[in-house]
Design a protein around this motif. Structure first.
Motif, PDB file in Angstrom:
ATOM      1  N   ASP A  34       5.042   6.942   4.149  1.00  0.00           N
ATOM      2  CA  ASP A  34       3.730   7.436   3.736  1.00  0.00           C
ATOM      3  C   ASP A  34       2.800   7.593   4.942  1.00  0.00           C
ATOM      4  O   ASP A  34       2.967   6.945   5.976  1.00  0.00           O
ATOM      5  CB  ASP A  34       3.084   6.491   2.727  1.00  0.00           C
ATOM      6  CG  ASP A  34       3.697   6.601   1.341  1.00  0.00           C
ATOM      7  OD1 ASP A  34       4.485   7.538   1.123  1.00  0.00           O
ATOM      8  OD2 ASP A  34       3.399   5.752   0.480  1.00  0.00           O
ATOM      9  N   THR A  35       1.800   8.469   4.768  1.00  0.00           N
ATOM     10  CA  THR A  35       0.761   8.679   5.774  1.00  0.00           C
ATOM     11  C   THR A  35      -0.594   8.352   5.165  1.00  0.00           C
ATOM     12  O   THR A  35      -0.907   8.794   4.061  1.00  0.00           O
ATOM     13  CB  THR A  35       0.766  10.138   6.280  1.00  0.00           C
ATOM     14  OG1 THR A  35       2.015  10.405   6.928  1.00  0.00           O
ATOM     15  CG2 THR A  35      -0.362  10.378   7.272  1.00  0.00           C
ATOM     16  N   PHE A  36      -1.397   7.590   5.902  1.00  0.00           N
ATOM     17  CA  PHE A  36      -2.694   7.130   5.415  1.00  0.00           C
ATOM     18  C   PHE A  36      -3.791   7.647   6.343  1.00  0.00           C
ATOM     19  O   PHE A  36      -3.675   7.542   7.561  1.00  0.00           O
ATOM     20  CB  PHE A  36      -2.727   5.597   5.376  1.00  0.00           C
ATOM     21  CG  PHE A  36      -1.696   4.984   4.476  1.00  0.00           C
ATOM     22  CD1 PHE A  36      -2.017   4.592   3.191  1.00  0.00           C
ATOM     23  CD2 PHE A  36      -0.384   4.820   4.921  1.00  0.00           C
ATOM     24  CE1 PHE A  36      -1.063   4.025   2.355  1.00  0.00           C
ATOM     25  CE2 PHE A  36       0.581   4.264   4.096  1.00  0.00           C
ATOM     26  CZ  PHE A  36       0.247   3.872   2.809  1.00  0.00           C
ATOM     27  N   SER A  37      -4.851   8.204   5.760  1.00  0.00           N
ATOM     28  CA  SER A  37      -5.977   8.733   6.526  1.00  0.00           C
ATOM     29  C   SER A  37      -7.123   7.735   6.488  1.00  0.00           C
ATOM     30  O   SER A  37      -7.637   7.402   5.416  1.00  0.00           O
ATOM     31  CB  SER A  37      -6.432  10.077   5.946  1.00  0.00           C
ATOM     32  OG  SER A  37      -5.415  11.050   6.083  1.00  0.00           O
ATOM     33  N   LEU A  38      -7.527   7.281   7.673  1.00  0.00           N
ATOM     34  CA  LEU A  38      -8.574   6.268   7.773  1.00  0.00           C
ATOM     35  C   LEU A  38      -9.857   6.897   8.299  1.00  0.00           C
ATOM     36  O   LEU A  38      -9.834   7.613   9.304  1.00  0.00           O
ATOM     37  CB  LEU A  38      -8.116   5.139   8.693  1.00  0.00           C
ATOM     38  CG  LEU A  38      -8.987   3.889   8.723  1.00  0.00           C
ATOM     39  CD1 LEU A  38      -8.964   3.181   7.371  1.00  0.00           C
ATOM     40  CD2 LEU A  38      -8.508   2.933   9.818  1.00  0.00           C
TER      41      LEU A  38
ATOM     42  N   PHE B  42      -8.961   5.671   1.641  1.00  0.00           N
ATOM     43  CA  PHE B  42      -8.032   4.620   2.046  1.00  0.00           C
ATOM     44  C   PHE B  42      -8.753   3.398   2.590  1.00  0.00           C
ATOM     45  O   PHE B  42      -8.365   2.262   2.315  1.00  0.00           O
ATOM     46  CB  PHE B  42      -7.052   5.167   3.088  1.00  0.00           C
ATOM     47  CG  PHE B  42      -6.171   4.130   3.694  1.00  0.00           C
ATOM     48  CD1 PHE B  42      -5.363   3.328   2.898  1.00  0.00           C
ATOM     49  CD2 PHE B  42      -6.157   3.940   5.075  1.00  0.00           C
ATOM     50  CE1 PHE B  42      -4.545   2.353   3.459  1.00  0.00           C
ATOM     51  CE2 PHE B  42      -5.341   2.982   5.634  1.00  0.00           C
ATOM     52  CZ  PHE B  42      -4.538   2.184   4.830  1.00  0.00           C
TER      53      PHE B  42
ATOM     54  N   ILE C  83      -0.764   5.854  10.260  1.00  0.00           N
ATOM     55  CA  ILE C  83      -2.170   5.675   9.884  1.00  0.00           C
ATOM     56  C   ILE C  83      -2.987   6.515  10.858  1.00  0.00           C
ATOM     57  O   ILE C  83      -2.994   6.248  12.062  1.00  0.00           O
ATOM     58  CB  ILE C  83      -2.583   4.201   9.935  1.00  0.00           C
ATOM     59  CG1 ILE C  83      -1.696   3.355   9.018  1.00  0.00           C
ATOM     60  CG2 ILE C  83      -4.058   4.053   9.553  1.00  0.00           C
ATOM     61  CD1 ILE C  83      -1.891   1.862   9.182  1.00  0.00           C
TER      62      ILE C  83
ATOM     63  N   LEU D 106       0.849  -1.194   0.000  1.00  0.00           N
ATOM     64  CA  LEU D 106       0.000   0.000   0.000  1.00  0.00           C
ATOM     65  C   LEU D 106       0.883   1.242   0.000  1.00  0.00           C
ATOM     66  O   LEU D 106       1.835   1.334   0.769  1.00  0.00           O
ATOM     67  CB  LEU D 106      -0.899  -0.006   1.226  1.00  0.00           C
ATOM     68  CG  LEU D 106      -1.993  -1.087   1.195  1.00  0.00           C
ATOM     69  CD1 LEU D 106      -2.381  -1.502   2.599  1.00  0.00           C
ATOM     70  CD2 LEU D 106      -3.203  -0.600   0.427  1.00  0.00           C
ATOM     71  N   TYR D 107       0.541   2.201  -0.865  1.00  0.00           N
ATOM     72  CA  TYR D 107       1.331   3.429  -0.935  1.00  0.00           C
ATOM     73  C   TYR D 107       0.449   4.590  -1.362  1.00  0.00           C
ATOM     74  O   TYR D 107      -0.712   4.409  -1.740  1.00  0.00           O
ATOM     75  CB  TYR D 107       2.527   3.259  -1.867  1.00  0.00           C
ATOM     76  CG  TYR D 107       2.213   3.098  -3.336  1.00  0.00           C
ATOM     77  CD1 TYR D 107       2.366   4.162  -4.225  1.00  0.00           C
ATOM     78  CD2 TYR D 107       1.792   1.870  -3.861  1.00  0.00           C
ATOM     79  CE1 TYR D 107       2.098   4.016  -5.574  1.00  0.00           C
ATOM     80  CE2 TYR D 107       1.526   1.712  -5.203  1.00  0.00           C
ATOM     81  CZ  TYR D 107       1.677   2.795  -6.067  1.00  0.00           C
ATOM     82  OH  TYR D 107       1.412   2.655  -7.410  1.00  0.00           O
ATOM     83  N   VAL D 108       1.018   5.799  -1.271  1.00  0.00           N
ATOM     84  CA  VAL D 108       0.274   7.027  -1.562  1.00  0.00           C
ATOM     85  C   VAL D 108       0.928   7.745  -2.721  1.00  0.00           C
ATOM     86  O   VAL D 108       2.159   7.871  -2.779  1.00  0.00           O
ATOM     87  CB  VAL D 108       0.238   7.960  -0.330  1.00  0.00           C
ATOM     88  CG1 VAL D 108      -0.570   9.217  -0.636  1.00  0.00           C
ATOM     89  CG2 VAL D 108      -0.334   7.238   0.873  1.00  0.00           C
TER      90      VAL D 108
ATOM     91  N   TYR E  30      -4.664   6.606  -2.946  1.00  0.00           N
ATOM     92  CA  TYR E  30      -4.108   5.443  -2.274  1.00  0.00           C
ATOM     93  C   TYR E  30      -4.104   4.281  -3.255  1.00  0.00           C
ATOM     94  O   TYR E  30      -5.100   4.050  -3.966  1.00  0.00           O
ATOM     95  CB  TYR E  30      -4.933   5.085  -1.044  1.00  0.00           C
ATOM     96  CG  TYR E  30      -5.018   6.206  -0.036  1.00  0.00           C
ATOM     97  CD1 TYR E  30      -3.957   6.474   0.818  1.00  0.00           C
ATOM     98  CD2 TYR E  30      -6.152   7.015   0.038  1.00  0.00           C
ATOM     99  CE1 TYR E  30      -4.026   7.516   1.739  1.00  0.00           C
ATOM    100  CE2 TYR E  30      -6.232   8.052   0.961  1.00  0.00           C
ATOM    101  CZ  TYR E  30      -5.158   8.300   1.795  1.00  0.00           C
ATOM    102  OH  TYR E  30      -5.229   9.332   2.696  1.00  0.00           O
TER     103      TYR E  30
ATOM    104  N   PHE F 281       3.158  -1.732   3.961  1.00  0.00           N
ATOM    105  CA  PHE F 281       2.952  -0.311   3.682  1.00  0.00           C
ATOM    106  C   PHE F 281       4.268   0.302   3.243  1.00  0.00           C
ATOM    107  O   PHE F 281       5.333  -0.061   3.750  1.00  0.00           O
ATOM    108  CB  PHE F 281       2.461   0.422   4.931  1.00  0.00           C
ATOM    109  CG  PHE F 281       1.050   0.097   5.332  1.00  0.00           C
ATOM    110  CD1 PHE F 281       0.016   0.967   5.021  1.00  0.00           C
ATOM    111  CD2 PHE F 281       0.761  -1.063   6.034  1.00  0.00           C
ATOM    112  CE1 PHE F 281      -1.279   0.684   5.405  1.00  0.00           C
ATOM    113  CE2 PHE F 281      -0.528  -1.357   6.420  1.00  0.00           C
ATOM    114  CZ  PHE F 281      -1.556  -0.478   6.101  1.00  0.00           C
TER     115      PHE F 281
END
Length: 206
Positions: free
Chosen positions: A55-59, A32, A78, A8-10, A15, A51
Motif C-alpha cells: 500500500d501507499t500512504f499520503s501524508l 491518513f 509513505i 494500517l491499510y488502504v 485509510y 502497515f
C-alpha cells in the motif's frame, strides 16, 4: 496480522486501521495523518503498529509517535503530499526519550522544502530537546530528499542502531546532510547514500 496492535491499510481513497486483536476496523478516514495519529494516541507503551505491504500512504501533516512503539512498514511507501512548511518539519517525530523502532518501507519526501522523514528527539523534529535511548532504524529507504532526511541530533543519544539505511537526494537536493545522528553510542551497519550529494554525519558511530 499476528503481533500487531493495529494494521494500517488502504481501501480506495480511505485509510483504515484494523485492531490486531479483534480484527475490527477501529479508525478510518480519507486523511491518513488523522487516522494514524488516532492509532498512536490510543496504543499502549510497547505496542506494535504495522502497515499492509504493497500500500501507499499520503501524508499531509506531522505525526507524533508515542514512546516504546515499534513500526513495521515493509513493502510500503509513505509519501509527503502536503505543502511546504514554513519551518523544518519531520513527517514523524517521537514524544519522549524512550525507544522508537522503525523497520522497513520507503519514506518519500517528494522534493519538498523544510520536510524531512524522521526527527526523533523533539516535538518539532529539528533542534532536539531530549535524548533518545535504545532505538532502531532498520531496512528503511528515504528518497526524494531536498534538504535533510533522518535527524537524531541530541549529543546524549544512547544505544542508537542504524541498520541498512538507504537515502536518495532529489534532483534539486541541497548540500544539507541527508542523515544527522549524534550521541554517545551510535551503531551503524549498512548505510548507502545513492548519489552522495551531501555527506552524512554520524557521531560516535561504531
Amino acid at each position: 496480522v499476528h503481533g500487531c496492535g493495529f494494521v494500517l491499510y488502504v481501501d480506495g481513497t480511505t485509510y483504515l486501521a484494523r485492531n490486531g486483536v479483534t480484527g475490527a476496523n477501529a479508525y478510518s478516514g480519507t486523511i491518513f495523518a488523522t487516522v494514524i495519529q488516532n492509532v498512536f494516541s490510543n496504543i499502549g507503551a510497547g505496542d506494535t503498529v504495522c502497515f499492509n505491504s504493497g500500500d501507499t500512504f499520503s501524508l499531509t501533516a506531522q505525526v507524533t509517535v508515542p514512546v516504546s512503539t515499534s513500526i513495521f512498514a515493509y513493502g510500503v511507501t509513505i509519501r509527503w503530499t502536503g505543502s511546504a512548511p514554513a519551518a523544518d518539519t519531520a513527517m514523524f517525530v517521537n514524544s519522549a526519550s524512550i525507544a522508537v523502532n522503525w523497520y522497513g518501507g520507503t519514506i518519500d519526501q517528494n522534493d519538498v522544502s523544510n520536510v524531512f522523514a524522521i526527527g526523533f528527539g523533539s516535538s518539532l523534529g529539528a533542534n532536539p530537546s531530549f535524548a533518545v535511548t535504545s532505538s532502531v532504524i532498520r531496512d528503511l529507504r528515504i528518497i526524494n530528499i531536498l534538504d535533510d532526511g533522518l535527524i537524531m541530533q541530541h549529543t546524549s543519544n544512547t544505544n542508537i542502531h542504524i541498520d541498512n539505511l538507504y537515502t536518495l537526494k532529489s534532483s534539486t537536493g541541497t548540500s544539507a546532510d541527508t542523515v544527522e545522528v549524534t550521541g554517545t553510542s551510535v551503531y551503524v551497519s549498512g548505510f548507502f547514500d545513492q548519489n552522495n550529494v551531501a555527506a552524512s554525519s554520524f557521531t560516535s558511530a561504531y
